[in-house]
Write a protein that holds these residues in place. Structure first.
Motif, PDB file in Angstrom:
ATOM      1  N   LEU A 409       4.450   4.016  -9.433  1.00 19.44           N
ATOM      2  CA  LEU A 409       4.032   3.268  -8.244  1.00 19.44           C
ATOM      3  C   LEU A 409       5.109   3.327  -7.173  1.00 19.44           C
ATOM      4  O   LEU A 409       4.813   3.596  -5.998  1.00 19.44           O
ATOM      5  CB  LEU A 409       3.723   1.821  -8.618  1.00 19.44           C
ATOM      6  N   LEU A 410       6.367   3.089  -7.552  1.00 19.47           N
ATOM      7  CA  LEU A 410       7.441   3.126  -6.562  1.00 19.47           C
ATOM      8  C   LEU A 410       7.608   4.525  -5.989  1.00 19.47           C
ATOM      9  O   LEU A 410       7.810   4.699  -4.779  1.00 19.47           O
ATOM     10  CB  LEU A 410       8.753   2.645  -7.195  1.00 19.47           C
ATOM     11  N   ASP A 411       7.498   5.554  -6.843  1.00 20.49           N
ATOM     12  CA  ASP A 411       7.559   6.934  -6.350  1.00 20.49           C
ATOM     13  C   ASP A 411       6.418   7.221  -5.383  1.00 20.49           C
ATOM     14  O   ASP A 411       6.610   7.882  -4.348  1.00 20.49           O
ATOM     15  CB  ASP A 411       7.491   7.917  -7.526  1.00 20.49           C
ATOM     16  N   GLY A 412       5.214   6.734  -5.721  1.00 15.72           N
ATOM     17  CA  GLY A 412       4.059   6.961  -4.849  1.00 15.72           C
ATOM     18  C   GLY A 412       4.209   6.272  -3.505  1.00 15.72           C
ATOM     19  O   GLY A 412       3.871   6.841  -2.454  1.00 15.72           O
ATOM     20  N   LEU A 413       4.702   5.021  -3.513  1.00 14.71           N
ATOM     21  CA  LEU A 413       4.924   4.304  -2.256  1.00 14.71           C
ATOM     22  C   LEU A 413       5.952   5.034  -1.394  1.00 14.71           C
ATOM     23  O   LEU A 413       5.770   5.182  -0.178  1.00 14.71           O
ATOM     24  CB  LEU A 413       5.407   2.882  -2.549  1.00 14.71           C
ATOM     25  N   ALA A 414       7.025   5.519  -2.027  1.00 12.43           N
ATOM     26  CA  ALA A 414       8.064   6.221  -1.277  1.00 12.43           C
ATOM     27  C   ALA A 414       7.544   7.538  -0.718  1.00 12.43           C
ATOM     28  O   ALA A 414       7.892   7.925   0.407  1.00 12.43           O
ATOM     29  CB  ALA A 414       9.276   6.463  -2.175  1.00 12.43           C
ATOM     30  N   GLU A 415       6.716   8.239  -1.481  1.00 12.24           N
ATOM     31  CA  GLU A 415       6.180   9.515  -1.008  1.00 12.24           C
ATOM     32  C   GLU A 415       5.275   9.300   0.201  1.00 12.24           C
ATOM     33  O   GLU A 415       5.314  10.072   1.168  1.00 12.24           O
ATOM     34  CB  GLU A 415       5.407  10.205  -2.129  1.00 12.24           C
ATOM     35  N   GLN A 416       4.445   8.259   0.159  1.00 10.74           N
ATOM     36  CA  GLN A 416       3.605   7.953   1.315  1.00 10.74           C
ATOM     37  C   GLN A 416       4.449   7.517   2.505  1.00 10.74           C
ATOM     38  O   GLN A 416       4.192   7.901   3.648  1.00 10.74           O
ATOM     39  CB  GLN A 416       2.605   6.849   0.958  1.00 10.74           C
ATOM     40  N   ALA A 417       5.485   6.715   2.221  1.00 13.49           N
ATOM     41  CA  ALA A 417       6.330   6.204   3.303  1.00 13.49           C
ATOM     42  C   ALA A 417       7.126   7.313   3.967  1.00 13.49           C
ATOM     43  O   ALA A 417       7.461   7.224   5.156  1.00 13.49           O
ATOM     44  CB  ALA A 417       7.279   5.137   2.750  1.00 13.49           C
ATOM     45  N   LYS A 418       7.426   8.376   3.219  1.00 10.67           N
ATOM     46  CA  LYS A 418       8.255   9.458   3.757  1.00 10.67           C
ATOM     47  C   LYS A 418       7.633  10.082   5.001  1.00 10.67           C
ATOM     48  O   LYS A 418       8.334  10.455   5.944  1.00 10.67           O
ATOM     49  CB  LYS A 418       8.469  10.517   2.672  1.00 10.67           C
ATOM     50  N   GLY A 419       6.312  10.210   5.019  1.00 11.29           N
ATOM     51  CA  GLY A 419       5.648  10.842   6.154  1.00 11.29           C
ATOM     52  C   GLY A 419       5.226   9.869   7.242  1.00 11.29           C
ATOM     53  O   GLY A 419       4.558  10.279   8.196  1.00 11.29           O
ATOM     54  N   TRP A 420       5.643   8.603   7.113  1.00 12.65           N
ATOM     55  CA  TRP A 420       5.189   7.596   8.077  1.00 12.65           C
ATOM     56  C   TRP A 420       6.013   7.646   9.359  1.00 12.65           C
ATOM     57  O   TRP A 420       7.219   7.849   9.346  1.00 12.65           O
ATOM     58  CB  TRP A 420       5.314   6.198   7.472  1.00 12.65           C
ATOM     59  N   ARG A 426      -1.004   5.163  14.173  1.00 13.35           N
ATOM     60  CA  ARG A 426      -1.386   4.264  15.269  1.00 13.35           C
ATOM     61  C   ARG A 426      -2.387   3.210  14.838  1.00 13.35           C
ATOM     62  O   ARG A 426      -2.427   2.114  15.406  1.00 13.35           O
ATOM     63  CB  ARG A 426      -1.973   5.077  16.422  1.00 13.35           C
ATOM     64  N   ASP A 427      -3.223   3.545  13.834  1.00 10.37           N
ATOM     65  CA  ASP A 427      -4.187   2.542  13.364  1.00 10.37           C
ATOM     66  C   ASP A 427      -3.593   1.628  12.296  1.00 10.37           C
ATOM     67  O   ASP A 427      -4.277   0.738  11.791  1.00 10.37           O
ATOM     68  CB  ASP A 427      -5.439   3.233  12.804  1.00 10.37           C
ATOM     69  N   HIS A 428      -2.328   1.841  11.952  1.00  8.41           N
ATOM     70  CA  HIS A 428      -1.579   0.999  11.000  1.00  8.41           C
ATOM     71  C   HIS A 428      -2.177   1.007   9.594  1.00  8.41           C
ATOM     72  O   HIS A 428      -1.875   0.114   8.794  1.00  8.41           O
ATOM     73  CB  HIS A 428      -1.485  -0.455  11.501  1.00  8.41           C
ATOM     74  N   ARG A 429      -2.993   1.987   9.272  1.00  5.88           N
ATOM     75  CA  ARG A 429      -3.622   2.017   7.942  1.00  5.88           C
ATOM     76  C   ARG A 429      -2.585   2.156   6.830  1.00  5.88           C
ATOM     77  O   ARG A 429      -2.623   1.431   5.841  1.00  5.88           O
ATOM     78  CB  ARG A 429      -4.632   3.169   7.863  1.00  5.88           C
ATOM     79  N   LEU A 430      -1.654   3.096   6.994  1.00  5.83           N
ATOM     80  CA  LEU A 430      -0.644   3.302   5.947  1.00  5.83           C
ATOM     81  C   LEU A 430       0.308   2.118   5.862  1.00  5.83           C
ATOM     82  O   LEU A 430       0.628   1.645   4.759  1.00  5.83           O
ATOM     83  CB  LEU A 430       0.138   4.592   6.229  1.00  5.83           C
ATOM     84  N   HIS A 431       0.761   1.647   6.999  1.00  2.65           N
ATOM     85  CA  HIS A 431       1.673   0.503   7.008  1.00  2.65           C
ATOM     86  C   HIS A 431       1.041  -0.694   6.308  1.00  2.65           C
ATOM     87  O   HIS A 431       1.683  -1.362   5.478  1.00  2.65           O
ATOM     88  CB  HIS A 431       2.040   0.146   8.454  1.00  2.65           C
ATOM     89  N   GLU A 432      -0.217  -0.966   6.603  1.00  2.00           N
ATOM     90  CA  GLU A 432      -0.888  -2.122   6.009  1.00  2.00           C
ATOM     91  C   GLU A 432      -1.131  -1.921   4.515  1.00  2.00           C
ATOM     92  O   GLU A 432      -1.079  -2.880   3.739  1.00  2.00           O
ATOM     93  CB  GLU A 432      -2.215  -2.385   6.731  1.00  2.00           C
ATOM     94  N   LYS A 433      -1.396  -0.695   4.088  1.00  2.00           N
ATOM     95  CA  LYS A 433      -1.611  -0.447   2.664  1.00  2.00           C
ATOM     96  C   LYS A 433      -0.331  -0.694   1.869  1.00  2.00           C
ATOM     97  O   LYS A 433      -0.340  -1.354   0.829  1.00  2.00           O
ATOM     98  CB  LYS A 433      -2.114   0.981   2.447  1.00  2.00           C
ATOM     99  N   ILE A 434       0.788  -0.152   2.352  1.00  2.00           N
ATOM    100  CA  ILE A 434       2.060  -0.365   1.644  1.00  2.00           C
ATOM    101  C   ILE A 434       2.432  -1.841   1.666  1.00  2.00           C
ATOM    102  O   ILE A 434       2.864  -2.409   0.650  1.00  2.00           O
ATOM    103  CB  ILE A 434       3.166   0.505   2.273  1.00  2.00           C
ATOM    104  N   LYS A 435       2.244  -2.489   2.806  1.00  2.14           N
ATOM    105  CA  LYS A 435       2.542  -3.926   2.902  1.00  2.14           C
ATOM    106  C   LYS A 435       1.667  -4.720   1.938  1.00  2.14           C
ATOM    107  O   LYS A 435       2.132  -5.671   1.286  1.00  2.14           O
ATOM    108  CB  LYS A 435       2.325  -4.400   4.333  1.00  2.14           C
ATOM    109  N   SER A 436       0.400  -4.337   1.821  1.00  5.57           N
ATOM    110  CA  SER A 436      -0.515  -5.038   0.923  1.00  5.57           C
ATOM    111  C   SER A 436      -0.057  -4.936  -0.532  1.00  5.57           C
ATOM    112  O   SER A 436      -0.073  -5.930  -1.278  1.00  5.57           O
ATOM    113  CB  SER A 436      -1.927  -4.468   1.071  1.00  5.57           C
ATOM    114  N   ILE A 437       0.371  -3.755  -0.956  1.00  6.90           N
ATOM    115  CA  ILE A 437       0.828  -3.575  -2.343  1.00  6.90           C
ATOM    116  C   ILE A 437       2.106  -4.366  -2.588  1.00  6.90           C
ATOM    117  O   ILE A 437       2.261  -5.014  -3.638  1.00  6.90           O
ATOM    118  CB  ILE A 437       1.019  -2.076  -2.627  1.00  6.90           C
TER     119      ILE A 437
END
Length: 754
Positions: A409-420, A426-437
């Motif tokens: 899970l931590l590796d997956g969150l970091a991998e998604q965050a790397k490309g942020w 602009r629609d904050h979809r990724l930011h909100e998903k990581i924040k939600s988890i």
């Protein structure tokens, strides 16, 4: 009565044989013969399965490069197998022969350092995985074989003159055999992935069959009169703990025995070495060590405080640095909270818990220093320190097993965050998903480890959905770029063909305009539609030769006759070619009229007048439709780098050039251009035609494309940076082990007494 507790049956290590006596030599040779035969058979079995294992992996490889790694490994193993087996067996045989001479023994019998710890204090980054694999194997089998190995150690101690031999100094113990095998593998130049497969087979076919070897050795030595009454009782931990009637100590010993003894054991040794012999001395109040339940309870209180406080107000690098300092102060806060709950502050925690606290602290300190993550994402992930410390206390395997859900899970969150980046989200979809988890872990995680599996599934579903969207966008971008490159390549080819044929001839402006504009575009379209080997393209090139030849002066009856013979073909070809590039009929007739006038002058049928149309009037004469541009100009040479293109030169031996050459699609880079916001982009495609690198953001939209030379310049100037491609946890563990292994490293800050 248990023989181990019968004073008359206790092994007396003062019973010894003269190591110079002939009898001792015979017994030691007997052990060497038994070990040689057994190990030769088992190491042979291991190598018999290498081909099959590597072939299976090659068939399942994700790309051609990985497949070739495994095939190359197969060839290397076949070639070097005899040398590896010979090196392994001779080293074990030599070390057994030197047991009677402790001053020459390479293992250092009686050493207190756990197996593999010494090895790892000097480990290089690229050998970390190998060292951890070795530590995991040896620890597992030392525990499994402790009874038989204890008896072997005792009997070898007797025949070697009473010099105490323990697991760490026994050449046929799992640690000794594995180190001998590691040394033997230096004969191989195979990729580390191949070596790790060989280690797994060594584990399965050599270490897993050691019971038979130990039973043979014990039977032979007992038959020869060496401790014939010895029961195979292993020494279980500290004698005080084993014989203690204190339930707390017994429980602590039981808990420690359940801890995986691979990575955690290695790190425990490194932490202990850094703290030094006085590590257990702490100032301040004393009292019973906090239990696991007390630690979890105190952590839950601290976790609820963070959850109720809402998002942390850290947004820039200075605030992230401040948060990094707070991360390492958790131990003091934890002891203070336990003190508040029990009424007295404990002086310290058990060493295994202290190691876990420090390890998690160093993990999150690494996250806050990891330049692969944007600062906003560093700060968000840093809020997970307490949930992950709870998880590590509940399940010690978190740091040892790559497939652990919390680790994935931590590796997956970091991998998604790397490309942020703000621009790509602009629609904050990724930011909100990581924040939600992160928020769910802070609010909902108590002691149910299943939450990590559920959140991992949620993240993977989010990732899969966005991956499908981005892949479609990437495909469109790549196809569009590929189309433009094909067009540009065709334009260059057409320009080169025409300019090569013109050579040193100075064409009249009208004739040059026909070739540079209309006919060059006809060549381009023919190349794109029919290809360079088509009859149509070859016919279009013949027209160029004939058209140029038609401009030569016709001063003799023969040359005028030849020109008249060429003109009908030229007219037919022009009508077809001009229609192909969307000329209107009236425009074609107008151009042909201009050419007729020119050729009548050439044939001497009318007197020469003012030269037909200068270069500035060529476009008007040709009536080029909108969007059709000249492919070449009269004075612009064409080379492989483009028409009028600027060539970027870089040294081909620079580190940055080699980095660019090694880049693969899927690699992420950070771009920091002057007067532009920081951008993170993924290498989506490398053009097979131009070699240009196409970059897209996480939504699959084009960010930029660069030639290898241009990208090298950006890296050299610091305007681009390649982000790490391996998992966050792997990077962190490598950094932590490396940090703890440095001779001048200091142990983690100890705030227990605060």
């Amino acid at each position: 009565m248990n023989e181990a507790s019968d004073p008359s049956k206790v092994v007396n290590l003062s019973q010894r044989l003269d190591p110079t006596a002939e009898r001792v030599g015979e017994l030691l040779n007997a052990v060497r013969n038994i070990a040689g035969k057994r190990l030769q058979q088992s190491i042979g079995n291991a190598f018999e399965h290498v081909d099959d294992a590597l072939f299976d992996l090659a068939e399942k490889a994700e790309n051609n490069a990985a497949q070739m790694h495994y095939f190359d490994g197969m060839r290397e193993v076949r070639k070097r197998r005899p040398a590896v087996e010979r090196s392994f067996l001779s080293r074990v045989n030599r070390d057994l022969g030197e047991l009677a001479h402790p001053q020459q023994r390479p293992f250092g019998a009686g050493a207190s350092t756990p197996s593999g710890a010494v090895e790892l204090t000097l480990v290089a980054d690229n050998e970390l995985e190998e060292s951890l694999a070795i530590t995991s194997m040896t620890s597992k089998h030392e525990s499994r074989l402790s009874r038989d190995l204890f008896a072997v150690n005792q009997r070898l101690s007797v025949i070697c003159g009473g010099h105490k031999i323990e697991d760490s100094g026994n050449p046929v113990a799992p640690a000794g055999l594995t180190q001998a095998f590691r040394h033997a593998l230096h004969e191989l130049s195979a990729d580390m992935r191949v070596k790790l497969i060989i280690y797994k087979l060594f584990d399965r076919y050599v270490l897993s069959s050691l019971e038979d070897l130990y039973q043979d050795i014990n039977t032979e030595l007992a038959r020869a009169g060496v401790l014939p009454q010895l029961r195979q009782e292993a020494s279980r931990g500290n004698a005080k703990t084993a014989g203690s009637s204190d339930p707390a100590q017994a429980a602590a010993g039981e808990e420690a025995s359940e801890i995986p003894s691979d990575l955690l054991q290695t790190l425990h040794a490194l932490f202990s070495a850094r703290r030094g012999p006085a590590a257990g001395v702490h100032a301040g109040p004393t009292g019973p060590l906090p239990s696991a339940n007390e630690l979890l309870g105190a952590l839950s209180v601290l976790q609820s405080q963070i959850a109720s406080a809402g998002p942390l107000p850290y947004a820039d690098s200075d605030d992230a640095a401040a948060l990094s300092r707070e991360v390492m102060q958790l131990k003091g806060q934890l002891l203070a909270q336990i003190g508040a709950l029990r009424g007295e502050k404990p002086g310290h925690v058990a060493s295994i818990d202290e190691d876990t606290i420090d390890l998690v602290g160093m993990l999150f300190e690494f996250i806050l220093e990891d330049r692969n993550l944007p600062v906003a994402m560093q700060v968000m992930l840093a809020r997970l320190q307490i949930p992950y410390l709870k998880a590590a206390i509940l399940d010690r395997k978190l740091f040892a097993h790559r497939q652990h859900p919390a680790r994935r899970l931590l590796d997956g969150l970091a991998e998604q965050a790397k490309g942020w980046s703000e621009e790509s989200d602009r629609d904050h979809r990724l930011h909100e998903k990581i924040k939600s988890i992160v928020d769910q872990l802070l609010h909902d995680f108590d002691d149910d480890m299943g939450i990590f599996e559920r959140l991992l599934l949620d993240l993977q579903q989010f990732q899969d959905l966005n991956k499908r969207r981005s892949e479609l966008a990437e495909q469109r971008v790549a196809e569009s770029t590929r189309g433009r490159e094909k067009l540009e390549q065709a334009r260059r080819r057409a320009a080169r063909e025409i300019l090569d044929r013109i050579g040193g001839h100075k064409l009249p402006p009208l004739m040059h305009g026909v070739l540079a504009r209309a006919w060059a575009n006809h060549l381009v379209l023919t190349l794109l539609r029919q290809g360079e080997g088509s009859p149509e393209f070859r016919g279009a090139l013949r027209f160029v030769d004939e058209f140029i030849a038609s401009t030569r002066p016709a001063t003799t009856p023969e040359s005028r006759h030849a020109l008249r013979q060429m003109l009908p073909g030229i007219e037919r070809a022009l009508r077809h070619g001009l229609a192909n590039v969307a000329f209107q009929e009236q425009d074609i007739e107008r151009l042909l009229g201009q050419l007729h006038a020119y050729y009548r002058q050439q044939l001497g049928e009318v007197p020469a007048t003012v030269e037909a149309t200068g270069p500035e009037d060529a476009a008007a004469v040709l009536s080029i439709p909108d969007g059709i541009q000249p492919v070449i100009s009269q004075d612009a040479p064409v080379d492989d780098d483009g028409i009028d293109g600027e060539v970027v030169e870089v040294p081909l031996d620079s580190p940055e050039w080699h980095q660019v050459q090694a880049l693969q699609p899927g690699s992420w880079l950070e771009f920091c251009m002057p007067d532009e916001a920081m951008t993170r982009a993924k290498l989506s495609w490398i053009s097979p035609m131009s070699g240009r690198y196409l970059f897209v953001n996480r939504r699959g939209l084009k960010v930029a494309d660069y030639s290898p030379q241009e990208l090298t310049v950006l890296l050299t100037d610091g305007r681009a940076r390649i982000l790490a491609g391996n998992a966050l946890f792997d990077r962190a563990m490598t950094a932590i082990v490396g940090k703890l292994s440095q001779p001048d490293a200091t142990p983690p800050a100890d705030t227990a007494a605060e």
